[in-house]
Design a protein around this motif. Structure first.
Motif, PDB file in Angstrom:
ATOM      1  N   UNK A   1     -12.031  -2.014   5.453  1.00  0.00           N
ATOM      2  CA  UNK A   1     -11.310  -2.568   6.598  1.00  0.00           C
ATOM      3  C   UNK A   1     -10.450  -3.731   6.135  1.00  0.00           C
ATOM      4  N   UNK A   2      -9.125  -3.616   6.286  1.00  0.00           N
ATOM      5  CA  UNK A   2      -8.275  -4.751   5.897  1.00  0.00           C
ATOM      6  C   UNK A   2      -8.525  -5.935   6.832  1.00  0.00           C
ATOM      7  N   UNK A   3      -8.311  -7.122   6.293  1.00  0.00           N
ATOM      8  CA  UNK A   3      -8.490  -8.333   7.088  1.00  0.00           C
ATOM      9  C   UNK A   3      -7.181  -8.676   7.776  1.00  0.00           C
ATOM     10  N   UNK A   4      -7.256  -9.478   8.820  1.00  0.00           N
ATOM     11  CA  UNK A   4      -6.073  -9.800   9.615  1.00  0.00           C
ATOM     12  C   UNK A   4      -5.063 -10.646   8.860  1.00  0.00           C
ATOM     13  N   UNK A   5      -5.514 -11.713   8.224  1.00  0.00           N
ATOM     14  CA  UNK A   5      -4.584 -12.671   7.638  1.00  0.00           C
ATOM     15  C   UNK A   5      -4.394 -12.511   6.131  1.00  0.00           C
ATOM     16  N   UNK A   6      -5.484 -12.383   5.411  1.00  0.00           N
ATOM     17  CA  UNK A   6      -5.434 -12.345   3.953  1.00  0.00           C
ATOM     18  C   UNK A   6      -5.751 -10.946   3.457  1.00  0.00           C
ATOM     19  N   UNK A   7      -5.275 -10.613   2.253  1.00  0.00           N
ATOM     20  CA  UNK A   7      -5.657  -9.316   1.687  1.00  0.00           C
ATOM     21  C   UNK A   7      -7.174  -9.226   1.501  1.00  0.00           C
ATOM     22  N   UNK A   8      -7.720  -8.067   1.778  1.00  0.00           N
ATOM     23  CA  UNK A   8      -9.150  -7.802   1.639  1.00  0.00           C
ATOM     24  C   UNK A   8      -9.469  -7.575   0.162  1.00  0.00           C
TER      25      UNK A   8
END
Length: 173
Positions: free
Chosen positions: A88-95
């Protein structure tokens, strides 16, 4: 950039590990339908001595190997041959998907033994490591079949030959 390459051994500058890592990792994520800009992977270019220590610390096998990987989360499927869970990618920063380490001497020797360019072998090992941090594995038969098929497809898309053909499957990869 998807990959952050750390050069612990300067010999990795020669084959261009940073570019090989980026190319292989981007190709793997795109093949799996993931957006590379949403993720990051750390790649360590080290020596056999260093990877032997890491292999001993994390796998209780204090010997050199070609590539190691550390997923940031367990995405592996329960069923043999199943598709791993998508990160799941994160909203603000790269996962952060995880970390990969490659040992220079072992990689160079394997490439020489197979009569293939170091860059080709390293690209395969990067793709292999990226699939590991995404939950793919080769411990069970159906998982290995799935992982190898995907590796061959990704490498083929990059114009590289099948590393599992009779010309030389990677040992210990």
């Amino acid at each position: 950039m998807l990959t952050d390459t750390i050069f612990e051994d300067d010999r990795w500058q020669g084959p261009g590990l940073d570019q090989l890592a980026e190319t292989g990792a981007v190709a793997a994520l795109l093949h799996l339908g993931l957006v590379p800009e949403d993720y990051e992977i750390a790649v360590l270019g080290c020596s056999d001595t260093r990877i032997a220590v890491l292999n001993g610390d994390f796998r209780d096998k204090p010997q050199a190997t070609n590539v190691l990987s550390w997923p940031s989360e367990d995405l592996a499927p329960e069923a043999d041959g199943g598709t791993p869970f998508p990160p799941e990618p994160e909203d603000d920063d790269p996962h952060h998907l995880g970390d990969i380490a490659l040992a220079y001497e072992t990689c160079a020797q394997e490439a020489a033994d197979r009569g293939i360019p170091m860059e080709q072998h390293v690209t395969h090992l990067i793709v292999h490591g990226v699939l590991h941090v995404l939950g793919y594995d080769h411990m069970r038969d159906l998982d290995a079949t799935l992982m190898e098929r995907i590796e061959v497809e990704i490498l083929g898309n990059l114009g590289l030959p099948d590393p599992y053909s009779e010309d030389g499957a990677p040992e210990g990869a």
